[in-house]
Design an enzyme around this catalytic site. Structure first.
Site, PDB file in Angstrom:
ATOM      1  N   GLY A   1     -10.978  10.663 -11.396  1.00  0.00           N
ATOM      2  CA  GLY A   1     -11.121   9.965  -9.970  1.00  0.00           C
ATOM      3  C   GLY A   1      -9.659   9.239  -9.892  1.00  0.00           C
ATOM      4  O   GLY A   1      -8.978   9.062 -10.926  1.00  0.00           O
ATOM      5  N   CYS A   2      -9.444   8.934  -8.651  1.00  0.00           N
ATOM      6  CA  CYS A   2      -8.217   8.144  -8.432  1.00  0.00           C
ATOM      7  C   CYS A   2      -8.267   6.793  -8.888  1.00  0.00           C
ATOM      8  O   CYS A   2      -7.243   6.446  -9.452  1.00  0.00           O
ATOM      9  CB  CYS A   2      -7.883   8.356  -6.790  1.00  0.00           C
ATOM     10  SG  CYS A   2      -9.227   7.971  -5.716  1.00  0.00           S
ATOM     11  N   TYR A   3      -9.224   6.082  -8.353  1.00  0.00           N
ATOM     12  CA  TYR A   3      -9.362   4.842  -8.728  1.00  0.00           C
ATOM     13  C   TYR A   3      -9.372   4.387 -10.234  1.00  0.00           C
ATOM     14  O   TYR A   3      -8.664   3.530 -11.003  1.00  0.00           O
ATOM     15  CB  TYR A   3     -10.406   3.965  -8.299  1.00  0.00           C
ATOM     16  CG  TYR A   3     -10.490   3.686  -6.908  1.00  0.00           C
ATOM     17  CD1 TYR A   3      -9.672   2.732  -6.416  1.00  0.00           C
ATOM     18  CD2 TYR A   3     -11.511   4.003  -6.010  1.00  0.00           C
ATOM     19  CE1 TYR A   3      -9.154   2.266  -4.894  1.00  0.00           C
ATOM     20  CE2 TYR A   3     -11.410   3.663  -4.726  1.00  0.00           C
ATOM     21  CZ  TYR A   3     -10.508   3.004  -3.931  1.00  0.00           C
ATOM     22  OH  TYR A   3     -10.529   2.474  -2.818  1.00  0.00           O
TER      23      TYR A   3
END
Lengths: 335, 335, 335, 335
Positions: A146-148
């Site tokens: 995921g990005c976060y």
């Protein structure tokens, strides 16, 4: 001779980014795999050929000689497609959350739906290359992070490993993301007039990206407070991380922890004491930029980590993982 | 004692603006008229009372003592509601395009659907107050003008009336609008990531607001080229109008045409030679700001007209018309 | 072996773009030429080498083996540096307005200052490659066009050449630009709070880019009305051009004029009837995108042309010209 | 009869906001006090009178019958002007940091310059009305709080007073502000192209607003980590505050602490459990909006507080304080 790579979800923001990167990549020829009829593409110029496009079926994919399929699709679509493609010997890089959490139970807890391809979870290799590089070569199914969690894990893992965080006092990760992180499907929350000249928090203390950060960093849930917030920009994630340091005498000592971990990494850049990264610096790049400050008197510390959510946070990292999987140079097509 | 005014479509951008203006208006008490269940309202603070809310039915409206209903609704809803409310003696100010064009045929031509309340067209009073003020007092149904036509008509009508445009050479109106002009319903075209850092043209030479401009200014369609464009901002319309002037010796002479027409108007502001208005100057106001330049050698002229599309282009002008209809001071609640 | 290219003004927006393009260009190695001490650069990461940097003197440039110098500087600096470098046998590509207009008198008229290197005007080769390609090979001094004139000239030249514009009725070019076109020097006009949620016109009918458009298209000043406007975005120019067509029966006929002129051009893309380009489509590319509409009944026509002002409008076109000058492939480093 | 109020620094962002509020205030007539010649004002419309304008001298101020002067000026100007105006019996509301910290030493420590009007520090009444209301009536010099401390103090003071924060674990305040907080003077950091599509942190752990928060909340510096960040918007401050709660069983219990403190406050709005405020909700208002979440399992808590930095964070709060000082209704001119 280049390798043929298919993209499912090529109209979405990560999919468009995959098109851009793979078309310029010296080793790959991208194909668009049409999964659902959809009229939302921008019109194409008359005097310009587009990428080749075929149906997203195993037969068509095999006939085209496609070896790797990138899934820039929602988790439920990724589970369905991965289950069809893997048995045909087609390698898959999945950009969704479908295969990030280790078990079907954890998936159901955080994603609020049943996992429909649980048998693939054991096969899936989750990889932020800087942290999990050695496991990727030869994988058949890569779960792209995921990005976060990409920014948070890169920032936190070396500190936890070095034991320089006073974990009893807790760690705060205040995360901010551009709007493309929410995807391309129209909604009131991502409408221009609702977002411009605004700023808002969401998923306070219960974002489904939290378990990924814990898994990668070794922290416990009760030690870690995470809030996501929407910046009125297209792309970019900046995370401001607060903790109480132990065993470090100044900002340089904190920086040294990162230099030891990432000094030779091609996609992690470290800022000198007194400077901090910002989102323009990482825009449209595969870099994760990190800056730090330690208050010597009190031990309070701040780390700022920046990525482009569509590149290092999605399509770029997917290609970085694909490079490792295929034995290409890790940075090919990404610098 | 204040007059009770109902608002239908109170969640939309014009509707929210009507709430704001009518709540502060010294003569009115606003009511929210619930036409359709909808969960898109922002959450309300705990310790703050909201406006009164009732069902949008003639019976409920009459029982609440509401005398005027503002329709911030799509044309098809406006036609339906006006047909129900007018016979009950409830006055209506309609902000949609339903009653702007004189006949059902013209409506069908430009709006691509049947007019379902054609008998009300004769009753409807279309009014940009600066141009049509005298017709409004006592009206039972006011048709509030479109946003683009408000700025274009205020800019063009005095020039056409004074005969200072060389009409044979044609007039160009290059119009730009903030995104709120497209309404609050989510769509890909108004999604943040599609609009930010972008600029695009639409409805080139065939926008349905064109017939209103022609009607108000006295120009013919073949003389008038109009293009609408989307600015990545929330609100505001700026129109750049080009023509060849005749019988004017300099910029001041062009300005004098406007001073004669609007020098005493409370909601039209004129900029001195050498200065030009911009959108910040009219933001959240009911003003139309106008600036001009004439090239003395060649007679080429440019007029720039600015409004806030949600105020002078919608809710503010609706209240200005309501004031005239009810015999209140024209500027009450608007300065 | 790569060619060494120097960049003066490397901190400015066009200069940063030159760094980006030349660093990725397969034929060049960029050098930063330090012309004035300046502390406005962003901090550099610790673990990342920057580009080589030397003083901007003929001696240092020669010693480094630099063959071409790109001047991303104000006109007065460009005149001064070109006069020093050309005699040393160093080729120059100038991105300023210093050498765009044919004579010192014209320069003084539009730029309001004396030309201090008038003898170089005869040497200078002005080039939008699509229009002036044949003159560039072997040039010693290239004058790179202005951003507005690049889009306007590409849009207008084929129409004027084909005789399809009714010139007596006049041509309008309504131009809009992102803020980077104004350069990096701080000023109130380009401050964030003055620009965001705003839109404004400037240089109405008297922009100094007008003579370039006339020179390239063959139009006369009295036929051509040009207004520049500021969009609250970083980069991009969109120009909406209005005219009355003659001898064309429909939109496709207008498109055919462009297909004949640009169908094979690598950096001009044409949109099919019914579609229009926008600024996101050209962002960070060297493309000029063109779309058209002709109203068959009246002959009114609209052409929309889009470029990235920092790429096709500055650094990209400079590299395109450099490629032609040096005999490289015209598209090298630009696709 | 209205009271005459002078505004110094009327061209700055807070000054323009003071003009707007005081012109609409039923009790006041604003005057512009010209302190320094400056050509940066926007051009004024021809047919519209501006506010009265006089020199900023004690003689002129007295002659005009001005009773209160608002200083929207840098601290060094405020110190100078306050020292001239107070002895003449003119009341002063200062919006700068000049009189916020109790002693000349503290001022020098945080503002890095000598205090030149130290004798006025004892006279100055610092006031966030919700926390210090009782001290304001009859004051001769009011020190209006900083923007960040207004939101942070309103959020933290009730929690500290109620003893519900586990202070040993530390409190984090991650603050974000629109660009107008940096003032109107042009600088590279606030240039449009540097800010748009960007996000960055500054003054990490050492912002000069920190001592105000500590003073108002009762926290100690080593307990409190504060970082300021720049949002690419014009106005608004959102602060995300993290702490470990003690003695509270759920979100509602945390909300009850605020309801007890602010349930009747006209300018503090509280959001129900499950909802959070955002910046659009407070834009151009004098409200401070607060939302909360408590994770029941672990006691981790988040409070989000929003204000408009130019209204509740500057001009609006200054007028609120002026109302209290003069004995007017606290909300007059502000709702």
């Amino acid at each position: 001779m280049t390798m043929h790579v298919g993209i499912v979800g090529f109209r979405g923001y990560s999919g468009v980014e995959l098109q851009r990167i793979l078309a310029a990549h010296p080793r790959t020829t991208p194909w668009l795999l049409e999964h659902r009829a959809d009229s939302t593409e921008a019109p194409q110029p008359l005097n310009r050929p587009g990428l080749a496009r075929i149906a997203c079926t195993p037969a068509a994919i095999l006939e085209a000689g496609i070896e790797v399929v990138m899934l820039a699709t929602p988790p439920e679509v990724s589970m369905d497609l991965a289950a069809k493609l893997i048995p045909e010997g087609i390698r898959v890089v999945d950009l969704s959350g479908a295969f990030r959490l280790g078990t079907a139970e954890t998936y159901k807890h955080w994603y609020k739906e049943e996992h429909t391809a649980a048998d693939l979870l054991l096969l899936a290799v989750y990889s932020i290359p800087e942290l999990h590089r050695s496991a990727v070569a030869g994988a058949r199914l890569i779960s792209n992070p995921g990005c976060y969690p990409t920014a948070a894990s890169l920032a936190l893992q070396p500190l936890v490993a070095a034991g320089v965080i006073d974990r009893a006092a807790g760690i705060v990760c205040d995360a901010k993301s551009g709007v493309s992180g929410a995807g391309r499907k129209p909604s009131l929350k991502t409408s221009f007039c609702e977002v411009t000249e605004n700023f808002s928090a969401y998923s306070i203390l219960n974002h489904r990206h939290v378990p990924e950060v814990l898994m990668n960093s070794g922290l416990q849930e009760q030690e870690f407070s995470f809030t996501a917030q929407l910046i009125p920009i297209d792309r970019g994630i900046l995370e401001t991380i607060y903790f109480r340091a132990q065993g470090l005498k100044d900002t340089q000592a904190l920086l040294d922890v990162y230099l030891a971990a990432y000094g030779q990494e091609p996609f992690v850049r470290l800022y000198p004491a007194g400077a901090m990264p910002d989102l323009r610096g990482v825009n449209r790049t595969n870099f994760c930029d990190i800056g730090v400050r330690l208050d010597e008197k009190t031990g309070r510390a701040v780390v700022v980590a920046c990525i482009d959510n569509l590149v290092k946070g999605a399509a770029g990292q997917a290609v970085q993982n694909m490079n490792l999987m295929m034995g290409y140079g890790e940075t090919e097509g990404l610098l």
